[in-house]
Structures are given as structure tokens and as C-alpha cells.
Write an enzyme that holds these catalytic residues in place. Structure first.
Site, PDB file in Angstrom:
ATOM      1  N   SER A   1       0.370   5.725   2.797  1.00 11.76           N
ATOM      2  CA  SER A   1       1.435   6.641   2.375  1.00 11.76           C
ATOM      3  C   SER A   1       1.511   7.862   3.278  1.00 11.76           C
ATOM      4  CB  SER A   1       1.210   7.072   0.922  1.00 11.76           C
ATOM      5  OG  SER A   1       1.230   5.946   0.056  1.00 11.76           O
TER       6      SER A   1
ATOM      7  N   GLY B   1      -6.804   3.096   1.623  1.00  7.80           N
ATOM      8  CA  GLY B   1      -5.792   2.087   1.361  1.00  7.80           C
ATOM      9  C   GLY B   1      -4.421   2.714   1.169  1.00  7.80           C
ATOM     10  N   CYS B   2      -4.024   2.873  -0.097  1.00  9.47           N
ATOM     11  CA  CYS B   2      -2.666   3.315  -0.387  1.00  9.47           C
ATOM     12  C   CYS B   2      -2.423   4.763   0.012  1.00  9.47           C
ATOM     13  CB  CYS B   2      -2.354   3.057  -1.856  1.00  9.47           C
ATOM     14  SG  CYS B   2      -2.428   1.279  -2.244  1.00  9.47           S
ATOM     15  N   VAL B   3      -3.464   5.603  -0.006  1.00 11.47           N
ATOM     16  CA  VAL B   3      -3.285   6.984   0.444  1.00 11.47           C
ATOM     17  C   VAL B   3      -3.021   7.007   1.946  1.00 11.47           C
ATOM     18  CG1 VAL B   3      -4.457   9.201   0.796  1.00 11.47           C
ATOM     19  CG2 VAL B   3      -4.592   8.045  -1.427  1.00 11.47           C
TER      20      VAL B   3
ATOM     21  N   PRO C   1       0.791  -1.232   0.000  1.00 13.37           N
ATOM     22  CA  PRO C   1       0.000   0.000   0.000  1.00 13.37           C
ATOM     23  C   PRO C   1       0.827   1.290   0.000  1.00 13.37           C
ATOM     24  CG  PRO C   1      -0.980  -1.616   1.483  1.00 13.37           C
ATOM     25  CD  PRO C   1       0.354  -2.170   1.064  1.00 13.37           C
TER      26      PRO C   1
END
Lengths: 204, 204, 204, 204
Positions: B155, B150-152, B121
Site C-alpha cells: 500500500s 505484506g499489505c502495508v 495486498p
């Protein structure tokens, strides 16, 4: 989560099970006095999660699983202040000898259990946790702790990224407010790890 | 989030502002065709988030901010399958030359912009993103992309852990379902980064 | 190393053996055309090290050990230039499709073997190598490649830090100049991993 | 290093200068009592390196450079034993309150200076050092400490990987034996950082 939203995730193939395999580790995230105390960083369903985790910890010790604990610990002189402590200034009161940074009495580590100090949400980031588990051949990592929406979630994501199979015990994690607790268990179950009741683990 | 739950966070001192300072970077997370397409990993409010991000990207290029993009890319032979692709098997269809793994046309990188490939992610985990930003002296990292839950989110947490000030542009991030989108913006704003409308950035 | 210097290390307790245990991985570091060619980054004893490594790779495939390769690959547009490429500007000529960045024909990966791209010395830094090995339960990591004083040494140190037992096969690693080759094998054997002849591995 | 070997490196374009630019940090690696004492892990040219580093530290404090120190610290109960402590068992005697793990009196940290605890060679691996420097916008990292062939070398390589420009002050780093000291300064100067006399820094 509404029914229609769950359907989107299902249609796109999220939420497969990982299962339990190989050597087992138990990670207990930040169950320290300050997160047990509603006047500091606690509240919500954290107290019963601690009680339930005590049962799992006993099981882990009986079975010889590898046990690690994490604590948030900032330097006494404020030298390691970071972006997290700008967002949440009270974090910097969790210093080495402050009572609020000590692991709760029910879960006091015994010799041989790893205790990692951290100043960020994840128990893996900037610590020796992943190498310690890797060296011991751990494949499945059981996870308990506080808070579900914070340090638990971050530790689950990192556990997965480091190559471990995260298994979150739903009644062993807690949060100061229930809506974030539920929302994060949903995300975890869809994308990062298995979410199971502790009784599944106690029955192993 | 209910009023009473917000009150708990406020009483415990969460949610302070970071502000924008120093050199600025822009990270665009996984705005690839597969996340724009509701038949693959898209849906929800992702399409308008892409359109809004195109405006911010234009601004970033005008101002000379450091721009990085991320893509999920798995090996053609399945050799780099991981725990994430066990939870969400369709991820492994995002191979180097698959149309669904290409960045959407509106946001095609130009020479000099970093593109990081990842299989987890966070755009930071197992990539050269943090060193690239560090070497360029970036202090504040604007964040757009998919998915918010998810990936946001992953990050943003890692951006903070690496020492950057994350600023999430609320109308430049999207998710396939709105409840997780909202729940994760709440967590981010309380603990990990600032959440602002893109107009705040476009006015800089 | 002089006799008296070896005595200092011995007196202080350095140089204990790790041994081979658990599941085995093989890491082949940067044996690409550019490091085989003395006109680019090659020379010294790299050619015979490649030939010897081909034998170990065959053994690994027979035995089902987990095999990973690394390559240095910089972006075509120079966007990922870093401090390493300032020290050694020629590194940025190792782009994805440049012949010099391709793995040498004797060691071409087969499906299922991991290939990590990197822009720094260690095969672990900023890559998915450690999680890949961890997920597969690898405990001992055999190491071949080039150069002993550069990417091999850095990968050995990181392998150890990540919790793996590094075993460097002395005749499977090479360098463009022999004095650094020898000096680094000394450091590795004293502090980071076992240094053994490849015949020890071929006899397993 | 022989003349012919230096020529190989020169012909292949190694050894370019990085220079000093941007905000400056000073990292002092493992100058603790145990590495000052030849009966433990010391010897060689470590004592004069400590004396010289005291001058640089004074300069850093005058100029307001960001200062970080590292110490090797293992848990009292042996729970965090790792591959490094298998290679060098005496490392585990460097516990929190052992006199040999304390920073030497000449270099005692003052409030606001970061002190990172570590159980591996690099001061960056598994610590909060890189995020701390990144958050403060450091671009150039001056490096002193012990030993040149061990924790200094590993920290220099990681500093570079994290995006900092490492500058090793040759008379501020020391080793228990001189041949590894010299061999590692050669590797560092060719591939990872600048190697300069401390007087260059004292004159800034």
C-alpha cells in the site's frame, strides 16, 4: 530469516507453489547501465545477475516466449518529477538519451520485444505492460532484473495482482546490498510468486 | 541492515525526507480480527501496533483528517480466487461475514470513513481508494496496519505511485515475524515513504 | 450517422473487425432492477435487451465461458460518494441491500460467476475484473448490459485498453433513450469493439 | 437529442453541475498534426477548436494552472500494437518521430508541462497523468482536444473516475464528423463532466 520465523509462515499456510503453466512471458526489469554501475545505482550481485539473465533471454528468444523490458526514464525538463524522485533525487538523471538509462548491451532488445518506460518502481504501474501480456494470453511471467528490493519486488507484486503467475529467477535478480536482496526474496516466495534457480527455466 | 549496506544507500542518495504537507489522510490497512489473532494471520508485534493506532485514529477524528480502512474480503462462493489465494490459501476464509474479516473493535469505522474491500495486498489495487483521496485533495497519507512486509508495504508503494506522500508510523504497523518487519521498514524509508514514530503525528 | 460522416471514418481506416478468438468471457453490465425500471434509471430498449441476454447467458453456462456481472453499489453511509454521484445524485440510492441494486431475476448469478461492485461507469475501473479475466486466459469478451451510452460504453473502452477483444451484442445492450444508444454503438463499432447481433453468438 | 429524450434524463436526475473549485489543471488531448489534418485523422471542427485552445493555453500559463498534453505514440518496430490498432490500423503510423504525432505548433509544450505518450484513447490509462495531477492537488480539470467522440470522451470519463471534476470546453474540442461530436457532448454533460463555452474559462 530465523527458523522460528519461517515456522510462523509455514503454520499459517504461506508459500504454496504456483508452478509454470500456459503461455510464458519474460520481464527484465531495469537492467540498464545505471543499475549495472556501482557508482550510480548498482553494486552488490547485479553484475552476475545480468550475465545469467543473458542466458535466459537467449532461451526465451529460441522458444518464442513474449519478452518485455523496462527502463526508468524521466523527462529532460524535470516536468514528471514525482514522489519517488523526491525520495531518490538521482532518479531524475535517468533521461531518455542518458547513457545510464540505456539497457545494458548484453540484453539489448530486438524488434518485437516491448520496452516500457516508467518513473515508478513497478513495471506495470502507469504502463501498457499488463494489457500487452493479457492480449497475448500470457499466464506465467518469468522475472529478472534489478533491484530485488525495489523495482523487481514491486513488479512481482503487481504481476500477481494483474492475474499473472510470477516466477522470480533467484540468480537473475540482484541488488546493491545483499541483506535487502535476501529479505525480499523471502517475502516474494512466501506471498507473491515462485522463487527458482534459472537452471529450472533453462531446462524447460 | 549492516553499516556498510546503509552506506551504499546513502552514497547513492536514497532516503530523502518527504515531510508532511497539505491535507492529511489516514489509511489503516487490514487491522481485522484475523490479523490480530496469532492462530490465523497474526502474531509478532501486531497487538501493540493496534493499540497505538487507536490513539492516532482518535487524533485523526478530532482533526478531521480523511480516514480510510481496508479489509481483505473474498466471495463466499470462491469465485474471486486469485494468484494471491493460491500462494496463501487461507486468505479465502476471509469472507464478508466471517468474524476474522471484521475490523478489530478498537478501530471500528464511523460513518463517513471509507472502507475498501480488496483481494490483493495493496489497498489501492482494484479499489476506489486513490480516487477518493484525490477528490478530497489529500497530499500526505499516514499509514498504519498489518502486515509491514505484506499489505502495508504494498500500500505504501502504491500510495507513492499514485502521487501521495506516504508516512508510515513505525509503531502503528506490525508483522507476524520481526525480521521481515524490520527489513521492510528499511526499504520503505530508503525508497517509498517517511518512517516516523506515532508520537510525531500525535503532536501535530 | 449520415452517409458522408460514415465515409470520413471509412476513408481514415476505422472500423476493422476484431473477430472472436481464444477463450471467451461474458460480461453483463449493470442489469439490475433499477436499470430495468423506467421510474428509476431504466426505460427505452432495456427490457428486450435483458430478455435477449438471458439466452446468451444460458449459452455461456452451457459452453463453460467465464461469466462476470457488474452492479453499482454505494455505501449505506454515503462515505464513497464521488464525482459520478455529484453528476447523478440518484446513483447513491443503489446501496448493497436496496432492491434496485440487485441483479434482475432472469440473470441471477450462479456460484463461480464473478460479481463486481463499482461506483463508476466502467466495470473495470477500481475492480478486480481485468485480473480475473487475465488469470483465466480470456481473449474475447462478449458484452451485454445497460446503458449503451454509459456503463456499457465505458466498459467496452476499458476492455479494449486492458487487452481484451470486446464484442458487443447489439440486441443485448439497451439505453433509456434511443439516440444515445445508436450514437454509442456507432462509436464502439468504429473504434473499440465489434458490434454483432446476439444470434451470431448463439450460433457458436 | 430529441426533447422527449432530454426529458427522460432530466426526470432521472442526470446532468447536475460540478462547478469549478480548488486547484485547476488543463489537459489538451491529442492536438497533434495528424488530428489537425483531414487527410490523416482530422477534419470536421478540429481546426477552430485548436485555435480556441491556444487562447485557453495562454490563459493557463498566465494563471499558473497545471498543464498536461497527450500524444498517441506507437513504437517504431510495431511491438506495442494493441486492440485499438487492430480496429484502426493507421494509429501505428503515429510513431515518436513521425511529423503527424507531433503536437501542433500553436500548442507546443513549454518546459514544466507534462507530455504523456499513450496507445489507447484515454490520456489516463497506462500513463502517469492521474498521479501527476494528484500530487499537485488538482481538483478541477479543464479539457480540450480531439476527438470529442474518442480520446476526449475517454479521458473525461477517466478523469471523473480518478476523482477530478472534468470541465469540457465545448469550442475547444473537435471531431472529424459533427454528429458524434454532438452526441458525445450530450453524454458528457449528462453523466461525466460540465460542458461550458471557453469564454467562461477565459473570464476566470
Amino acid at each position: 530469516m530465523s527458523v522460528s520465523e519461517q515456522a510462523v509462515y509455514e503454520r499459517q499456510g504461506f508459500g504454496q507453489a504456483l508452478g509454470i503453466q500456459g503461455r510464458i512471458g519474460l520481464l527484465i526489469v531495469d537492467f540498464v547501465n545505471g543499475f549495472a554501475d556501482p557508482a550510480v545505482f548498482g553494486g552488490g550481485n547485479i553484475a552476475p545477475a545480468i550475465a545469467r539473465t543473458a542466458q535466459v533471454l537467449e532461451k526465451a528468444r529460441q522458444r518464442g516466449w513474449f519478452v518485455a523490458h523496462s527502463r526508468i526514464v524521466y523527462a529532460d525538463d524535470g516536468s514528471d518529477g514525482n514522489v519517488f524522485s523526491i525520495k531518490v533525487p538521482g532518479m531524475q538523471t535517468l533521461t531518455e538519451h542518458a547513457a545510464i538509462s540505456a539497457i545494458v548491451p548484453e540484453l539489448t532488445p530486438v524488434p518485437g520485444e516491448l520496452v516500457v518506460r516508467k518513473t515508478v518502481p513497478s513495471a506495470f504501474f502507469g504502463t501498457g505492460l499488463a494489457p500487452w501480456l493479457t492480449q497475448r494470453g500470457v499466464e506465467t511471467l518469468l522475472i529478472a532484473g534489478a533491484t530485488t528490493s525495489g523495482c523487481v519486488r514491486a513488479s512481482v507484486v503487481d504481476a500477481m495482482c494483474h492475474g499473472f503467475r510470477p516466477v522470480v529467477m533467484a540468480d537473475c535478480v540482484g541488488d546493491r546490498a545483499l541483506a535487502p536482496h535476501e529479505a525480499n526474496l523471502f517475502d516474494i516466495g512466501q506471498k507473491y510468486g515462485d522463487v527458482v534457480p534459472a537452471e529450472r527455466i533453462l531446462a524447460l
